[in-house]
Design an enzyme around this catalytic site. Structure first.
Site, PDB file in Angstrom:
ATOM      1  N   ASP A 110      31.837  -2.519  38.480  1.00  0.00           N
ATOM      2  CA  ASP A 110      33.183  -3.010  38.171  1.00  0.00           C
ATOM      3  C   ASP A 110      34.094  -3.082  39.400  1.00  0.00           C
ATOM      4  O   ASP A 110      33.882  -2.404  40.402  1.00  0.00           O
ATOM      5  CB  ASP A 110      33.859  -2.062  37.176  1.00  0.00           C
ATOM      6  CG  ASP A 110      33.377  -2.273  35.740  1.00  0.00           C
ATOM      7  OD1 ASP A 110      32.294  -2.863  35.562  1.00  0.00           O
ATOM      8  OD2 ASP A 110      34.084  -1.835  34.826  1.00  0.00           O
ATOM      9  N   HIS A 263      31.041   1.418  40.094  1.00  0.00           N
ATOM     10  CA  HIS A 263      32.060   0.596  40.728  1.00  0.00           C
ATOM     11  C   HIS A 263      31.626   0.136  42.119  1.00  0.00           C
ATOM     12  O   HIS A 263      31.242   0.970  42.944  1.00  0.00           O
ATOM     13  CB  HIS A 263      33.376   1.374  40.825  1.00  0.00           C
ATOM     14  CG  HIS A 263      33.999   1.610  39.488  1.00  0.00           C
ATOM     15  ND1 HIS A 263      33.537   2.564  38.613  1.00  0.00           N
ATOM     16  CD2 HIS A 263      35.029   0.980  38.865  1.00  0.00           C
ATOM     17  CE1 HIS A 263      34.271   2.531  37.499  1.00  0.00           C
ATOM     18  NE2 HIS A 263      35.179   1.574  37.623  1.00  0.00           N
TER      19      HIS A 263
HETATM   20 ZN   LIG Z   1      37.734  -1.562  36.103  1.00  0.00          ZN
END
Ligand SMILES: [Zn+2]
Length: 295
Positions: A110, A263
Site C-alpha cells: 500500500d 507498505h
Molecule cells: Zn494506506
C-alpha cells in the site's frame, strides 16, 4: 515531510487522540467513527490468532477535500499514507474481501508508489512472486515510471484513493466517485490500458457507499487479514526492530488464503524491503503467492 508532520500531530495529540482514535497502538485504541477495535485484534499480543485483524487506529482527521487530478504540481495536496492502516473495525473490513478464496496467499503493498517500490519489485522479481499494489493518486502522479514497472512485472493494481483521506467513505457520493475516478485516471495516464480491479479504502475504512461506488467503477473492495504493522515506526523503530517484527509476524501469521498487508510507500520502508528479502525464500516454499485475480 508529510509523514513527520502527521506523526508529530499524532504525538502532540497524545492521550486524547490515543483514547479517541489511537496513534498506532492497537491495544490503546478505543473507538473512532471507524468503531472500536475488535477483541480478536486487541488480543494480538496474547495468544489468540489475529486473522481478520484490521489495521491500526487512525490519526488524522483529514479535512474535506477534492481530488485534483488535473492539477499536478506544488498545489497538489500531499498524500497522508503513513498513518495507514487506520482504525478499521471488523465491520469496516467485512465489506471487503479478506481472503484470497483459495489456499494461495496474496501479498499486498500500500501507499506507493514511492522510492521503495523498485526495491520491493526487485525482490518480488527475484523470487518470481506476483503481488498487488494499492496506489495513491498523488504518488502515482510523481512516479508514472514505477507504475509502469508494476504493470510490466505482472502485478495487480488497486486504487487506494487520491490522497489517502481516511474519511473518504463518509463523504458525498460525488466526492467519493471523483476521488476514485481521479486516481484511476492518473494510473491510466501512466499505463493507459491498465486494469484496476480493486479498491482499498484508506485505513480499511470501507463504507457501504464507497464499496458501491467502487463497484460501479469496476473495482472490488480489497481488505486484508494479516497485518505486520510495517508502517508503525513509533512502535517498531526503523532497523532491526522493525525488520524483526515484520518477519516474526509474517512467519507466524501467514496462513492459507491470507491477504497480507504491507507498505511500499508512506514512509521509510527499508524494514519492509529487508524483511521480504529474508522471508520470500521460505514463504515461496510454503505457499503459492499470487496477485489478486483481476477477472
Ligand atoms: Zn494506506
Amino acid at each position: 515531510m508529510v509523514r513527520h508532520k502527521l506523526l508529530t500531530l499524532c504525538a502532540l495529540s497524545g492521550a486524547a487522540l490515543l483514547a479517541l482514535a489511537g496513534c498506532g497502538d492497537a491495544a490503546t485504541a478505543r473507538a473512532t467513527w471507524h468503531g472500536a477495535r475488535p477483541a480478536a485484534a486487541q488480543g494480538r499480543s496474547g495468544t489468540g490468532p489475529v486473522d481478520n485483524t484490521p489495521g491500526r487506529p487512525g490519526t488524522k482527521a483529514s479535512p474535506p477535500s477534492k481530488p485534483s487530478p488535473s492539477a499536478p504540481g506544488p498545489s497538489t495536496p500531499p498524500a497522508s499514507p503513513s498513518v495507514s492502516p487506520s482504525a478499521a473495525t471488523v465491520e469496516n473490513l467485512r465489506l471487503a474481501e479478506l481472503k484470497t478464496g483459495s489456499n494461495n496467499v496474496a501479498l499486498t503493498f500500500d501507499d506507493g508508489p514511492s522510492q521503495y517500490t523498485p526495491q520491493i519489485l526487485a525482490v518480488l522479481r527475484q523470487y518470481h512472486v506476483k503481488a498487488t499494489f494499492c496506489l495513491i493518486g498523488v504518488n502515482v502522479q510523481k512516479h508514472h515510471d514505477y507504475v509502469q514497472q508494476i504493470v510490466a512485472d505482472g502485478h495487480t493494481l488497486c486504487n487506494h484513493s487520491w490522497k489517502h483521506d481516511l474519511h473518504l467513505g463518509k463523504k458525498s457520493p460525488d466526492a467519493i466517485r471523483a476521488d476514485l475516478q481521479a486516481t484511476n485516471d492518473e494510473i491510466h495516464r501512466a499505463v493507459p490500458d491498465a486494469k484496476i480491479a480493486y479498491f482499498r479504502a484508506p485505513g480499511g475504512n470501507f463504507t457501504a457507499q464507497s464499496v458501491q461506488i467502487a463497484a460501479q467503477l469496476g473495482m472490488k473492495p480489497l481488505g486484508w487479514n494479516v497485518d505486520p504493522d510495517d508502517w508503525d515506526m513509533k512502535k517498531y523503530p526503523e532497523g532491526p526492530a522493525m525488520t524483526g517484527h515484520i518477519e516474526a509476524v509474517l512467519r507466524k501469521r501467514i496462513h492459507p488464503g491470507a491477504i497480507v498487508l504491507s507498505h511500499d510507500g508512506g514512509g521509510p520502508r527499508d524494514g519492509t524491503v529487508t524483511a521480504y528479502k529474508a522471508l520470500l525464500p521460505d514463504l515461496t516454499k510454503r505457499y503459492t503467492l499470487v496477485p489478486m485475480p483481476t477477472t
